[in-house]
Design a protein around this motif. Structure first.
Motif, short mmCIF file in Angstrom:
data_model
loop_
_atom_site.label_atom_id
_atom_site.label_comp_id
_atom_site.label_asym_id
_atom_site.label_seq_id
_atom_site.Cartn_x
_atom_site.Cartn_y
_atom_site.Cartn_z
N LEU A 230 -2.07 26.65 -77.71
CA LEU A 230 -0.87 27.62 -77.96
C LEU A 230 -1.41 28.70 -78.71
O LEU A 230 -2.24 28.49 -79.53
N THR A 231 -0.99 29.99 -78.42
CA THR A 231 -1.57 31.13 -79.24
C THR A 231 -0.43 31.87 -79.88
O THR A 231 0.63 32.11 -79.23
N PHE A 232 -0.19 31.99 -81.12
CA PHE A 232 0.32 32.80 -82.04
C PHE A 232 -0.29 33.91 -82.47
O PHE A 232 -0.80 33.99 -83.62
N PRO A 233 -0.12 35.24 -81.89
CA PRO A 233 -0.76 36.38 -82.03
C PRO A 233 -0.38 37.11 -83.48
O PRO A 233 -1.03 37.92 -83.87
N LEU A 234 1.06 36.94 -83.40
CA LEU A 234 1.62 37.76 -84.63
C LEU A 234 2.37 37.05 -85.68
O LEU A 234 3.04 35.78 -85.49
N ARG A 235 2.50 37.74 -86.87
CA ARG A 235 3.34 36.83 -87.77
C ARG A 235 4.77 37.25 -87.91
O ARG A 235 4.86 38.20 -88.38
N THR A 236 5.46 36.53 -87.25
CA THR A 236 7.04 36.66 -86.86
C THR A 236 7.86 35.43 -87.47
O THR A 236 7.34 34.75 -87.46
N ASN A 237 9.00 35.76 -87.28
CA ASN A 237 9.81 34.69 -87.38
C ASN A 237 10.82 34.34 -86.27
O ASN A 237 11.68 33.42 -86.48
N TYR A 238 10.14 34.69 -85.06
CA TYR A 238 10.93 34.34 -83.90
C TYR A 238 9.77 33.77 -82.95
O TYR A 238 10.16 33.30 -81.92
N MET A 239 8.52 33.30 -83.22
CA MET A 239 7.50 33.11 -82.37
C MET A 239 7.18 31.68 -82.57
O MET A 239 6.58 31.40 -83.65
N TYR A 240 7.37 30.58 -81.70
CA TYR A 240 7.03 29.37 -81.92
C TYR A 240 7.03 28.55 -80.92
O TYR A 240 7.29 28.80 -79.70
N ASP A 415 7.86 23.03 -75.42
CA ASP A 415 8.69 24.35 -75.02
C ASP A 415 8.13 25.64 -75.88
O ASP A 415 8.06 25.26 -77.17
N ILE A 416 7.98 26.55 -75.61
CA ILE A 416 7.44 27.91 -76.41
C ILE A 416 8.73 28.97 -76.49
O ILE A 416 9.29 28.97 -75.40
N TYR A 417 8.62 29.66 -77.39
CA TYR A 417 9.74 30.53 -77.38
C TYR A 417 9.13 32.05 -78.27
O TYR A 417 8.02 32.00 -78.95
N GLY A 418 9.85 32.91 -78.01
CA GLY A 418 9.63 34.28 -78.68
C GLY A 418 8.02 34.96 -78.56
O GLY A 418 7.65 35.89 -79.25
N GLY A 419 7.45 34.67 -77.52
CA GLY A 419 6.23 35.30 -76.86
C GLY A 419 4.96 34.37 -77.44
O GLY A 419 3.94 34.74 -77.10
N ALA A 420 5.12 33.06 -78.14
CA ALA A 420 4.04 32.27 -78.03
C ALA A 420 3.53 31.99 -76.56
O ALA A 420 4.24 31.81 -75.84
N THR A 421 2.24 31.73 -76.56
CA THR A 421 1.68 31.52 -75.10
C THR A 421 0.93 30.26 -75.05
O THR A 421 0.24 29.82 -75.95
N LYS A 422 0.98 29.80 -73.80
CA LYS A 422 0.10 28.55 -73.36
C LYS A 422 -0.85 29.18 -72.46
O LYS A 422 -0.59 29.93 -71.60
N TRP A 423 -2.26 28.60 -72.51
CA TRP A 423 -3.25 28.99 -71.40
C TRP A 423 -4.40 27.94 -71.61
O TRP A 423 -4.41 27.19 -72.66
N THR A 424 -5.12 28.10 -70.68
CA THR A 424 -6.31 26.84 -70.33
C THR A 424 -7.12 26.94 -71.56
O THR A 424 -7.60 27.98 -72.05
N PHE A 425 -7.57 25.64 -71.94
CA PHE A 425 -8.32 25.54 -73.22
C PHE A 425 -8.75 23.93 -72.92
O PHE A 425 -8.18 23.07 -72.73
N GLU A 426 -10.07 23.92 -73.16
CA GLU A 426 -10.64 22.57 -73.42
C GLU A 426 -11.57 22.66 -74.56
O GLU A 426 -12.74 23.33 -74.81
N ALA A 427 -11.09 21.71 -75.75
CA ALA A 427 -11.98 21.91 -76.69
C ALA A 427 -13.22 21.43 -76.87
O ALA A 427 -14.17 21.99 -77.35
N CYS A 428 -13.72 20.59 -76.14
CA CYS A 428 -14.89 19.73 -75.97
C CYS A 428 -16.10 20.89 -75.36
O CYS A 428 -17.21 21.19 -76.02
N ARG A 429 -15.55 21.67 -74.75
CA ARG A 429 -16.28 22.96 -74.04
C ARG A 429 -16.61 23.89 -75.14
O ARG A 429 -17.56 24.76 -75.00
N GLN A 430 -15.58 24.02 -75.95
CA GLN A 430 -15.80 25.03 -77.04
C GLN A 430 -17.03 24.71 -78.12
O GLN A 430 -17.62 25.62 -78.53
#
Length: 432
Positions: A230-240, A415-430
């Motif tokens: 999950l990515t939360f790019p901005l500090r808002t009160n509507y993205m979660y 579920d995501i709201y307000g512009g928060a995003t889901k995208w592919t990620f694998e922790a162990c590869r990082q």
């Protein structure tokens, strides 16, 4: 203030000037600077009513002039403060996007305090918001690169067409951001136009996030449901993000996650769990310049985490209601422990679990200053204390993933709201 020829307004107690007067009274009158005060006061006692009225009018005029002077000074201070803010914003632009983000405040949430709205984002310094928008554009570019890799393996004219459209939209947004930076550097600053333009760009970004998310849905069948972030790019009160399941009653727990942020001051609230009658049933928060804290039933323990360096970190918090014993782990190593944290208080069921925001009411009451800014993955909850070996294996990817027994990290659970995003990620590869 003024020439010495102006009169002084004085108040005399006549009994102090002449002991022969049988009755004492106060008289307000005006005398020259070099006149004997007592003589003046006795002479003025027989003055006419018109003289007294004149003096009163003069006093009123003086007071009004002073009030006007004070108002002018306040206006000057306000104008200088505004100019100073603009200079600071411009210097932040020159320093680069790595400066501090919005936030601040005390280390505890304030129930009943005023909330930021979507419009409040317009009060964020221009340079700071431009930096945040730049990070969001970079995030979109990375996601488009992932889509390119996917399209190479699965050639589709529709996918390529949508990708080209999105790339063009991102390029246009970059041009707008650069244009605004140039305008700020040249001193062409207009707060009304700035707010309107920022609103348009943020609206376009939200639309792009949604369209890319729709495009990424075509990849979901080809990857495990836990390989995402999950990515939360901005500090808002509507993205979660909201976890679909509630927590059961728990007498012990371990909460682990991968987290990445360079937000300052404070990364915000990675998660909060509220139940009816208690908004602070279980909260992880780093607000302002205070250390990260874990709240259980509104009781607080400070955690020795240091994670806002822009790198991925694995953190775990373990707790048991027996004596309120807690332990904190970062990157597989125990960093701190304590006791007496909400002892003998079981975690209540039937609540709302939110990622990225701190709840002041059940499922809402978000405050932008407490919002999480960064990336989050593999958020799992167990209803027991994991062993040191289990936590170490999770942090170092030494064994297969150990899904949470209460909450398991899966796209189907969130579920995501307000512009928060889901995208592919694998922790162990990082980390490998």
């Amino acid at each position: 203030r003024g020439p010495r020829s102006l009169v002084l307004v004085s108040l005399f107690y006549l009994k102090g000037c002449a002991q022969n007067f049988g009755q004492t009274r106060f008289i307000c009158t005006s005398v020259p600077v070099d006149m004997d005060m007592c003589t003046s006061s006795m002479q003025s006692s027989g003055g006419s009513t018109e003289d007294m009225k004149t003096i009163v009018l003069q006093l009123r005029e003086t007071v009004l002039q002073q009030k006007e002077t004070i108002m002018n000074q306040k206006e000057t201070i306000r104008e200088l403060t505004t100019k100073l803010g603009r200079c600071e914003s411009q210097s932040t632009l020159e320093a680069g996007p790595g400066e501090s983000k919005t936030g601040g405040g005390s280390n505890r949430k304030q129930t009943g305090s005023s909330k930021n709205t979507m419009g409040d984002l317009s009060r964020t310094p221009a340079a700071e918001t431009l930096s945040q928008l730049g990070q969001t554009l970079q995030s979109l570019k990375i996601r488009l690169e992932n889509l390119e890799q996917f399209s190479r393996m699965n050639s589709s004219s529709q996918t390529n067409s949508l990708k080209d459209i999105l790339q063009n939209n991102i390029d246009d947004l970059e041009k707008q951001v650069l244009s605004r930076i140039n305008s700020l550097e040249e001193g062409k600053y207009n707060s009304k136009n700035e707010s309107e333009e920022r609103g348009k760009i943020e609206s376009t970004l939200t639309s792009l996030h949604q369209r890319i998310s729709d495009l990424e849905k075509g990849q979901k069948d080809n990857r495990p449901t836990d390989k995402f972030q999950l990515t939360f790019p901005l500090r808002t009160n509507y993205m979660y993000a909201k976890v679909k399941k509630s927590l059961p009653e728990m007498y012990a727990f371990t909460i682990c996650m991968w987290i990445k942020s360079n937000a300052s001051p404070g990364v915000g609230t990675p998660f909060s769990y509220a139940v009816p009658g208690q908004a602070n049933e279980l909260v992880l928060i780093e607000w302002g310049n205070n250390p990260m804290e874990i709240l259980i039933n509104d009781k607080v323990a400070k955690l020795p985490f240091v994670i806002n360096d822009g790198k991925w970190h694995h953190i775990c918090i373990a707790w048991t209601t027996r004596d309120g014993v807690w332990e904190a782990y970062q990157d597989g190593t125990q960093r701190g422990n304590g006791e007496n944290l909400a002892p003998y208080h079981p975690i209540k069921p039937q609540g709302v679990l939110v990622l990225g925001q701190e709840q002041d009411t059940l499922g809402g009451g978000f405050d932008a200053t407490q919002a999480f800014v960064g990336e989050l993955a593999h958020f799992n909850i167990w209803d027991r204390k994991l062993t040191l070996g289990e936590i170490y294996n999770l942090a170092t990817c030494s064994t297969k993933a150990l899904p949470g027994s209460v909450i398991a990290w899966s796209e189907t659970n969130i579920d995501i709201y307000g512009g928060a995003t889901k995208w592919t990620f694998e922790a162990c590869r990082q980390i490998n």
